[in-house]
Design a protein around this motif. Structure first.
Motif, PDB file in Angstrom:
ATOM      1  N   SER A   1       0.808  -1.221   0.000  1.00 48.75           N
ATOM      2  CA  SER A   1       0.000   0.000   0.000  1.00 48.75           C
ATOM      3  C   SER A   1       0.840   1.270   0.000  1.00 48.75           C
ATOM      4  CB  SER A   1      -0.941   0.003   1.205  1.00 48.75           C
ATOM      5  OG  SER A   1      -0.206  -0.079   2.407  1.00 48.75           O
ATOM      6  N   VAL A   2       2.110   1.169   0.372  1.00 46.61           N
ATOM      7  CA  VAL A   2       2.954   2.372   0.443  1.00 46.61           C
ATOM      8  C   VAL A   2       4.141   2.313  -0.502  1.00 46.61           C
ATOM      9  CG1 VAL A   2       2.309   2.639   2.862  1.00 46.61           C
ATOM     10  CG2 VAL A   2       4.515   1.590   2.291  1.00 46.61           C
ATOM     11  N   LYS A   3       4.300   1.194  -1.182  1.00 51.24           N
ATOM     12  CA  LYS A   3       5.453   1.017  -2.073  1.00 51.24           C
ATOM     13  C   LYS A   3       5.466   2.108  -3.137  1.00 51.24           C
ATOM     14  CE  LYS A   3       6.468  -3.228  -2.627  1.00 51.24           C
ATOM     15  NZ  LYS A   3       6.497  -4.640  -3.065  1.00 51.24           N
ATOM     16  N   GLY A   4       6.622   2.728  -3.314  1.00 54.02           N
ATOM     17  CA  GLY A   4       6.761   3.800  -4.290  1.00 54.02           C
ATOM     18  C   GLY A   4       6.451   5.175  -3.739  1.00 54.02           C
ATOM     19  N   ARG A   5       5.860   5.243  -2.559  1.00 53.16           N
ATOM     20  CA  ARG A   5       5.515   6.527  -1.946  1.00 53.16           C
ATOM     21  C   ARG A   5       6.308   6.788  -0.667  1.00 53.16           C
ATOM     22  NH1 ARG A   5       0.637   7.279   0.060  1.00 53.16           N
ATOM     23  NH2 ARG A   5       0.193   5.065   0.465  1.00 53.16           N
ATOM     24  N   PHE A   6       6.607   5.742   0.081  1.00 48.37           N
ATOM     25  CA  PHE A   6       7.313   5.872   1.351  1.00 48.37           C
ATOM     26  C   PHE A   6       8.745   5.365   1.204  1.00 48.37           C
ATOM     27  CE2 PHE A   6       3.473   5.522   4.506  1.00 48.37           C
ATOM     28  CZ  PHE A   6       2.811   6.508   3.787  1.00 48.37           C
ATOM     29  N   THR A   7       9.653   6.001   1.946  1.00 46.83           N
ATOM     30  CA  THR A   7      11.043   5.561   1.967  1.00 46.83           C
ATOM     31  C   THR A   7      11.540   5.532   3.403  1.00 46.83           C
ATOM     32  OG1 THR A   7      11.455   6.573  -0.208  1.00 46.83           O
ATOM     33  CG2 THR A   7      13.376   5.995   1.134  1.00 46.83           C
ATOM     34  N   ILE A   8      12.038   4.381   3.828  1.00 45.76           N
ATOM     35  CA  ILE A   8      12.608   4.246   5.166  1.00 45.76           C
ATOM     36  C   ILE A   8      14.123   4.393   5.055  1.00 45.76           C
ATOM     37  CG2 ILE A   8      12.760   1.717   4.990  1.00 45.76           C
ATOM     38  CD1 ILE A   8      12.120   1.587   7.995  1.00 45.76           C
ATOM     39  N   SER A   9      14.709   5.071   6.030  1.00 44.93           N
ATOM     40  CA  SER A   9      16.157   5.237   6.039  1.00 44.93           C
ATOM     41  C   SER A   9      16.617   5.426   7.480  1.00 44.93           C
ATOM     42  CB  SER A   9      16.581   6.432   5.192  1.00 44.93           C
ATOM     43  OG  SER A   9      16.042   7.636   5.710  1.00 44.93           O
ATOM     44  N   ARG A  10      17.915   5.347   7.690  1.00 49.07           N
ATOM     45  CA  ARG A  10      18.423   5.597   9.028  1.00 49.07           C
ATOM     46  C   ARG A  10      19.772   6.279   8.974  1.00 49.07           C
ATOM     47  NH1 ARG A  10      18.890  -0.484  11.318  1.00 49.07           N
ATOM     48  NH2 ARG A  10      19.754  -1.491   9.474  1.00 49.07           N
ATOM     49  N   ASP A  11      20.000   7.084   9.977  1.00 54.37           N
ATOM     50  CA  ASP A  11      21.270   7.763  10.173  1.00 54.37           C
ATOM     51  C   ASP A  11      21.983   7.025  11.291  1.00 54.37           C
ATOM     52  OD1 ASP A  11      23.357   9.423  11.065  1.00 54.37           O
ATOM     53  OD2 ASP A  11      22.310  11.215  10.354  1.00 54.37           O
ATOM     54  N   GLY A  12      22.958   6.190  10.926  1.00 53.29           N
ATOM     55  CA  GLY A  12      23.643   5.375  11.911  1.00 53.29           C
ATOM     56  C   GLY A  12      24.424   6.186  12.923  1.00 53.29           C
ATOM     57  N   ALA A  13      24.972   7.296  12.468  1.00 53.88           N
ATOM     58  CA  ALA A  13      25.783   8.123  13.370  1.00 53.88           C
ATOM     59  C   ALA A  13      24.913   8.780  14.445  1.00 53.88           C
ATOM     60  CB  ALA A  13      26.528   9.184  12.573  1.00 53.88           C
ATOM     61  N   LYS A  14      23.692   9.180  14.056  1.00 52.65           N
ATOM     62  CA  LYS A  14      22.806   9.855  14.998  1.00 52.65           C
ATOM     63  C   LYS A  14      21.794   8.903  15.635  1.00 52.65           C
ATOM     64  CE  LYS A  14      22.987  14.236  12.462  1.00 52.65           C
ATOM     65  NZ  LYS A  14      22.190  15.269  11.747  1.00 52.65           N
ATOM     66  N   ASN A  15      21.806   7.648  15.211  1.00 50.77           N
ATOM     67  CA  ASN A  15      20.824   6.677  15.733  1.00 50.77           C
ATOM     68  C   ASN A  15      19.399   7.156  15.527  1.00 50.77           C
ATOM     69  OD1 ASN A  15      22.746   4.873  16.495  1.00 50.77           O
ATOM     70  ND2 ASN A  15      22.666   5.359  18.661  1.00 50.77           N
ATOM     71  N   ILE A  16      19.090   7.647  14.339  1.00 46.89           N
ATOM     72  CA  ILE A  16      17.736   8.106  14.029  1.00 46.89           C
ATOM     73  C   ILE A  16      17.205   7.319  12.841  1.00 46.89           C
ATOM     74  CG2 ILE A  16      16.298  10.056  13.321  1.00 46.89           C
ATOM     75  CD1 ILE A  16      18.286  11.897  14.670  1.00 46.89           C
ATOM     76  N   LEU A  17      15.961   6.907  12.963  1.00 43.55           N
ATOM     77  CA  LEU A  17      15.253   6.216  11.884  1.00 43.55           C
ATOM     78  C   LEU A  17      14.255   7.191  11.268  1.00 43.55           C
ATOM     79  CD1 LEU A  17      14.820   3.298  10.644  1.00 43.55           C
ATOM     80  CD2 LEU A  17      12.857   3.159  12.214  1.00 43.55           C
ATOM     81  N   TYR A  18      14.163   7.182   9.946  1.00 43.76           N
ATOM     82  CA  TYR A  18      13.263   8.102   9.261  1.00 43.76           C
ATOM     83  C   TYR A  18      12.245   7.338   8.418  1.00 43.76           C
ATOM     84  CZ  TYR A  18      16.917  11.564  10.251  1.00 43.76           C
ATOM     85  OH  TYR A  18      17.820  12.386  10.867  1.00 43.76           O
ATOM     86  N   LEU A  19      11.121   8.016   8.170  1.00 43.53           N
ATOM     87  CA  LEU A  19      10.160   7.533   7.184  1.00 43.53           C
ATOM     88  C   LEU A  19       9.709   8.745   6.371  1.00 43.53           C
ATOM     89  CD1 LEU A  19       8.618   5.036   6.107  1.00 43.53           C
ATOM     90  CD2 LEU A  19       6.693   5.789   7.544  1.00 43.53           C
ATOM     91  N   GLN A  20      10.167   8.816   5.144  1.00 41.40           N
ATOM     92  CA  GLN A  20       9.729   9.869   4.239  1.00 41.40           C
ATOM     93  C   GLN A  20       8.459   9.397   3.567  1.00 41.40           C
ATOM     94  OE1 GLN A  20      11.027  13.018   3.563  1.00 41.40           O
ATOM     95  NE2 GLN A  20       9.174  13.268   2.335  1.00 41.40           N
ATOM     96  N   MET A  21       7.398  10.167   3.703  1.00 42.67           N
ATOM     97  CA  MET A  21       6.099   9.791   3.159  1.00 42.67           C
ATOM     98  C   MET A  21       5.666  10.832   2.135  1.00 42.67           C
ATOM     99  SD  MET A  21       4.185   8.499   6.622  1.00 42.67           S
ATOM    100  CE  MET A  21       4.013  10.151   7.286  1.00 42.67           C
ATOM    101  N   ASN A  22       5.579  10.419   0.904  1.00 43.91           N
ATOM    102  CA  ASN A  22       5.164  11.305  -0.178  1.00 43.91           C
ATOM    103  C   ASN A  22       3.804  10.890  -0.717  1.00 43.91           C
ATOM    104  OD1 ASN A  22       7.682  12.617  -0.010  1.00 43.91           O
ATOM    105  ND2 ASN A  22       8.606  11.230  -1.488  1.00 43.91           N
TER     106      ASN A  22
END
Length: 114
Positions: free
Chosen positions: A61-82
């Motif tokens: 349902s979110v493929k192609g619209r959402f992108t998960i990523s992480r910043d290992g140095a800052k220990n932060i997980l992201y979810l970009q939702m377009n």
């Protein structure tokens, strides 16, 4: 220590949001981490996950619209939702996959109006 999600809000259909999740320890970088969501009256569902090596998988349902990523140095997980849709309205949570019950945070509310 619970995870802390942020970045939710009220947006119109077609707009974007970026969610952030602050994990509690450095083990995050070695773990499979995921974003989940729960809408009223529905079970919590896995939306996206990122595996060691930064490979990622998504719900259809979110493929192609959402992108998960992480910043290992800052220990932060992201979810970009377009291109958000009203069906994306939910409380979004981060956790490991499989989830650790002790890590569930309060989530962040995403509301998409049509």
């Amino acid at each position: 220590v619970r995870l802390v999600e942020s970045g939710g809000g009220l947006v119109q259909a077609g707009e974007s949001l970026r969610l952030s999740c602050a994990p509690s320890n450095a083990a995050f970088r070695l773990s499979t981490m995921a974003w989940y969501r729960q809408s009223p009256g529905k079970q919590r569902e896995l939306v996206a996950k990122i595996i060691r090596g930064d490979r990622s998988t998504y719900a259809e349902s979110v493929k192609g619209r959402f992108t998960i990523s992480r910043d290992g140095a800052k220990n932060i997980l992201y979810l970009q939702m377009n291109d958000l849709k009203p069906d994306d309205t939910a409380v979004y949570y981060c956790n490991s996959d499989p989830p650790d019950r002790s890590l569930w945070g309060q989530g962040t509310q995403v509301t998409v109006s049509s």
